[in-house]
Design a protein around this motif. Sequence first.
Motif, PDB file in Angstrom:
ATOM      1  N   UNK A 115       0.839  -1.189   0.000  1.00 41.73           N
ATOM      2  CA  UNK A 115       0.000   0.000   0.000  1.00 41.73           C
ATOM      3  C   UNK A 115       0.879   1.245   0.000  1.00 41.73           C
ATOM      4  N   UNK A 116       0.370   2.319  -0.601  1.00 37.82           N
ATOM      5  CA  UNK A 116       1.046   3.608  -0.585  1.00 37.82           C
ATOM      6  C   UNK A 116       0.284   4.532   0.353  1.00 37.82           C
ATOM      7  N   UNK A 117       0.987   5.064   1.348  1.00 34.87           N
ATOM      8  CA  UNK A 117       0.366   5.917   2.364  1.00 34.87           C
ATOM      9  C   UNK A 117       1.187   7.192   2.503  1.00 34.87           C
ATOM     10  N   UNK A 118       0.518   8.320   2.613  1.00 36.42           N
ATOM     11  CA  UNK A 118       1.215   9.573   2.844  1.00 36.42           C
ATOM     12  C   UNK A 118       1.823   9.574   4.240  1.00 36.42           C
ATOM     13  N   UNK A 119       3.056  10.075   4.346  1.00 37.19           N
ATOM     14  CA  UNK A 119       3.769  10.024   5.624  1.00 37.19           C
ATOM     15  C   UNK A 119       3.021  10.734   6.747  1.00 37.19           C
ATOM     16  N   UNK A 120       2.395  11.876   6.449  1.00 39.50           N
ATOM     17  CA  UNK A 120       1.724  12.599   7.538  1.00 39.50           C
ATOM     18  C   UNK A 120       0.510  11.821   8.048  1.00 39.50           C
ATOM     19  N   UNK A 121      -0.123  11.006   7.180  1.00 37.40           N
ATOM     20  CA  UNK A 121      -1.228  10.166   7.643  1.00 37.40           C
ATOM     21  C   UNK A 121      -0.712   9.048   8.551  1.00 37.40           C
ATOM     22  N   UNK A 122       0.421   8.476   8.189  1.00 44.17           N
ATOM     23  CA  UNK A 122       1.024   7.446   9.043  1.00 44.17           C
ATOM     24  C   UNK A 122       1.387   8.015  10.408  1.00 44.17           C
ATOM     25  N   UNK A 123       1.983   9.201  10.395  1.00 40.76           N
ATOM     26  CA  UNK A 123       2.354   9.814  11.677  1.00 40.76           C
ATOM     27  C   UNK A 123       1.116  10.092  12.527  1.00 40.76           C
ATOM     28  N   UNK A 124       0.035  10.499  11.880  1.00 35.28           N
ATOM     29  CA  UNK A 124      -1.192  10.801  12.614  1.00 35.28           C
ATOM     30  C   UNK A 124      -1.685   9.587  13.404  1.00 35.28           C
ATOM     31  N   UNK A 125      -1.755   8.417  12.766  1.00 38.78           N
ATOM     32  CA  UNK A 125      -2.275   7.252  13.481  1.00 38.78           C
ATOM     33  C   UNK A 125      -1.272   6.739  14.505  1.00 38.78           C
ATOM     34  N   UNK A 126       0.013   6.909  14.239  1.00 37.15           N
ATOM     35  CA  UNK A 126       1.017   6.459  15.200  1.00 37.15           C
ATOM     36  C   UNK A 126       1.005   7.335  16.449  1.00 37.15           C
ATOM     37  N   UNK A 127       0.900   8.652  16.265  1.00 42.57           N
ATOM     38  CA  UNK A 127       0.838   9.554  17.423  1.00 42.57           C
ATOM     39  C   UNK A 127      -0.396   9.253  18.275  1.00 42.57           C
ATOM     40  N   UNK A 128      -1.529   9.016  17.624  1.00 41.29           N
ATOM     41  CA  UNK A 128      -2.754   8.683  18.371  1.00 41.29           C
ATOM     42  C   UNK A 128      -2.597   7.373  19.129  1.00 41.29           C
ATOM     43  N   UNK A 129      -1.948   6.386  18.506  1.00 38.62           N
ATOM     44  CA  UNK A 129      -1.738   5.095  19.169  1.00 38.62           C
ATOM     45  C   UNK A 129      -0.804   5.237  20.364  1.00 38.62           C
ATOM     46  N   UNK A 130       0.212   6.076  20.241  1.00 38.91           N
ATOM     47  CA  UNK A 130       1.124   6.304  21.371  1.00 38.91           C
ATOM     48  C   UNK A 130       0.371   6.872  22.571  1.00 38.91           C
TER      49      UNK A 130
END
Length: 413
Positions: A115-130
Motif C-alpha cells: 500500500x502507498x500511504x502519505x507520511x503525515x497520515x502514518x504519523x497521525x495514526x502512530x501519534x494517536x496510538x502512542x
Amino acid sequence: LEDGEKMSKLLDQQADVAIVGAGLAGMTLALVLAQAGMRVALIERQTPKSLMAPEVDGRTTAIAAAARRVLEGLGIWSGIEAEAGPIWDIRVSDRQSPLHVHFDHAAVGDTAMGHIVENHDLRRVLVAALAAQSGIDAFWGQSVSAFEPSDTAATLTMSGGQSVTASLVAAADGRGSALRRMAGIGVRSVDYGETAIVCTAYHRHPHDGIAHERFYAGGPFAILPMADNAQSRHRASIVWTERRALAEHLAGLPKGAFQRQLARRFGEFLGEIEVPGEVWTYPLSLTLAKRLTGKRLALVGEAAHGMHPIAGQGFNVSMRDITGLRDSVAAAVQAGQDPGGPAVLSAYARRRWPDILAMAAATDGLNRLFRTDLPPVALARQIGLAAVNRLPPLKRQFQRYAMGLLPQGRPGG
C-alpha cells in the motif's frame, strides 16, 4: 540551584527501553515494545503537531504486506486503510523498451502486494496510538545532550535537564543520528549524485492499483498508486530521480513548466496530469553504520541504514529491524536475562545484518545497472527483464521477498 537539582531528580525516569527519535520507525518500535510488556521512554525533538503537519514533507511510504500485518497487530491499520492506496500489480520497464516485467498480485494470493500511504497520515495514526498505549512515556520537544552507558544500564540526559535510565537504548533518530555519533559508531556512505523529485500528481484516468517503475539514465521514475482524494480525484505519488543539478533545475521551474516536463516523462496513459501541491527534493545516498550495536545501544531504521528508494523498501527494512529487536528483547526478558546486555545485542545484529546488507547491495546494484547506457549492458538488462517475466516461479519469489513473506537475508535465503 539546589531546588533545580531536586526538581531534575524528581523528573528522572526509569524504563526498560529508551528510544531516541519518533519518526515512523521510532514510534512503531515504541508501540511493539509496549505491547510486549516493556516500559518505554520515547524522546523526540519535535512536537506531535509538527510531526503530523502535511507540509513537513511530500513523501509517501510503501508498506509491504508483512509490514501491514505488524500495523494490523498494533490495531492501527484500520485508522489508515481508507487513505492507503493498494498496489495490485507492478510493471518494471527499461527506457522505452517494450520488454518489461509484470508482477501480478494474483500470483501470490488475493491480497494487495503493498500500500502507498502519505507520511503525515502514518504519523497521525502512530501519534494517536502512542497516546492511547499504556507503558510509554513520551518526551516531546526534547533532544539528547548526553548518552552514558554502563555495565548495567544507560542514562540519557535531555536538553530540558531531565534524564532517563534504561536497560537498552534504541537509536531511531535518522541518517544523521546524533546518538550513533555519541556512541562512536562510524558510517560508510556513498553519494549517488542524484536527487529524488517527489510530488503528488492528479490524473484523469484511474490507475487501477498498478505501480510503474521505469528506469532511465538519470535514475528511476516511479508512479505509485495512491487512494483517491476526498473529491474522488485520482492520484499518484511521483518519485522522479535525476542527476542532482538537473533535478534541482526541474524542481525550481514555475509550476506550469514543471508540469509539462513531468508530463513528458509520465506519458499519456493516465490522461492529463496536474501537480497542485508542493514539489520536494531529496538528495540520495547509501549510508550503512559500521556496527548495528554499541554498549547498551541498538541502531534501528535509518540510523542503521539509508538506501536508494529504487525498490521502495526503506520502511519495510526498518520494520524488520523493529520486529527483530522486539523478538530479541522479549526472548531475553522471558528467559530472565538482561534486555540490554551483550547477548541480546549480538542476537539482534546477527538477525539483521544479512537482510540489511542484501537489500543495500540489491538497491545499489540495481541503480548502477540501470543507469548505464552501454549497449551490451542495456541489451543484457532487456533480455534479463524478458527472461524474468517468462519465469513465473522466479517472479513469485521476487514478489514474496518484496512483500516481506520470505525469510530475512537474500531472496530465497
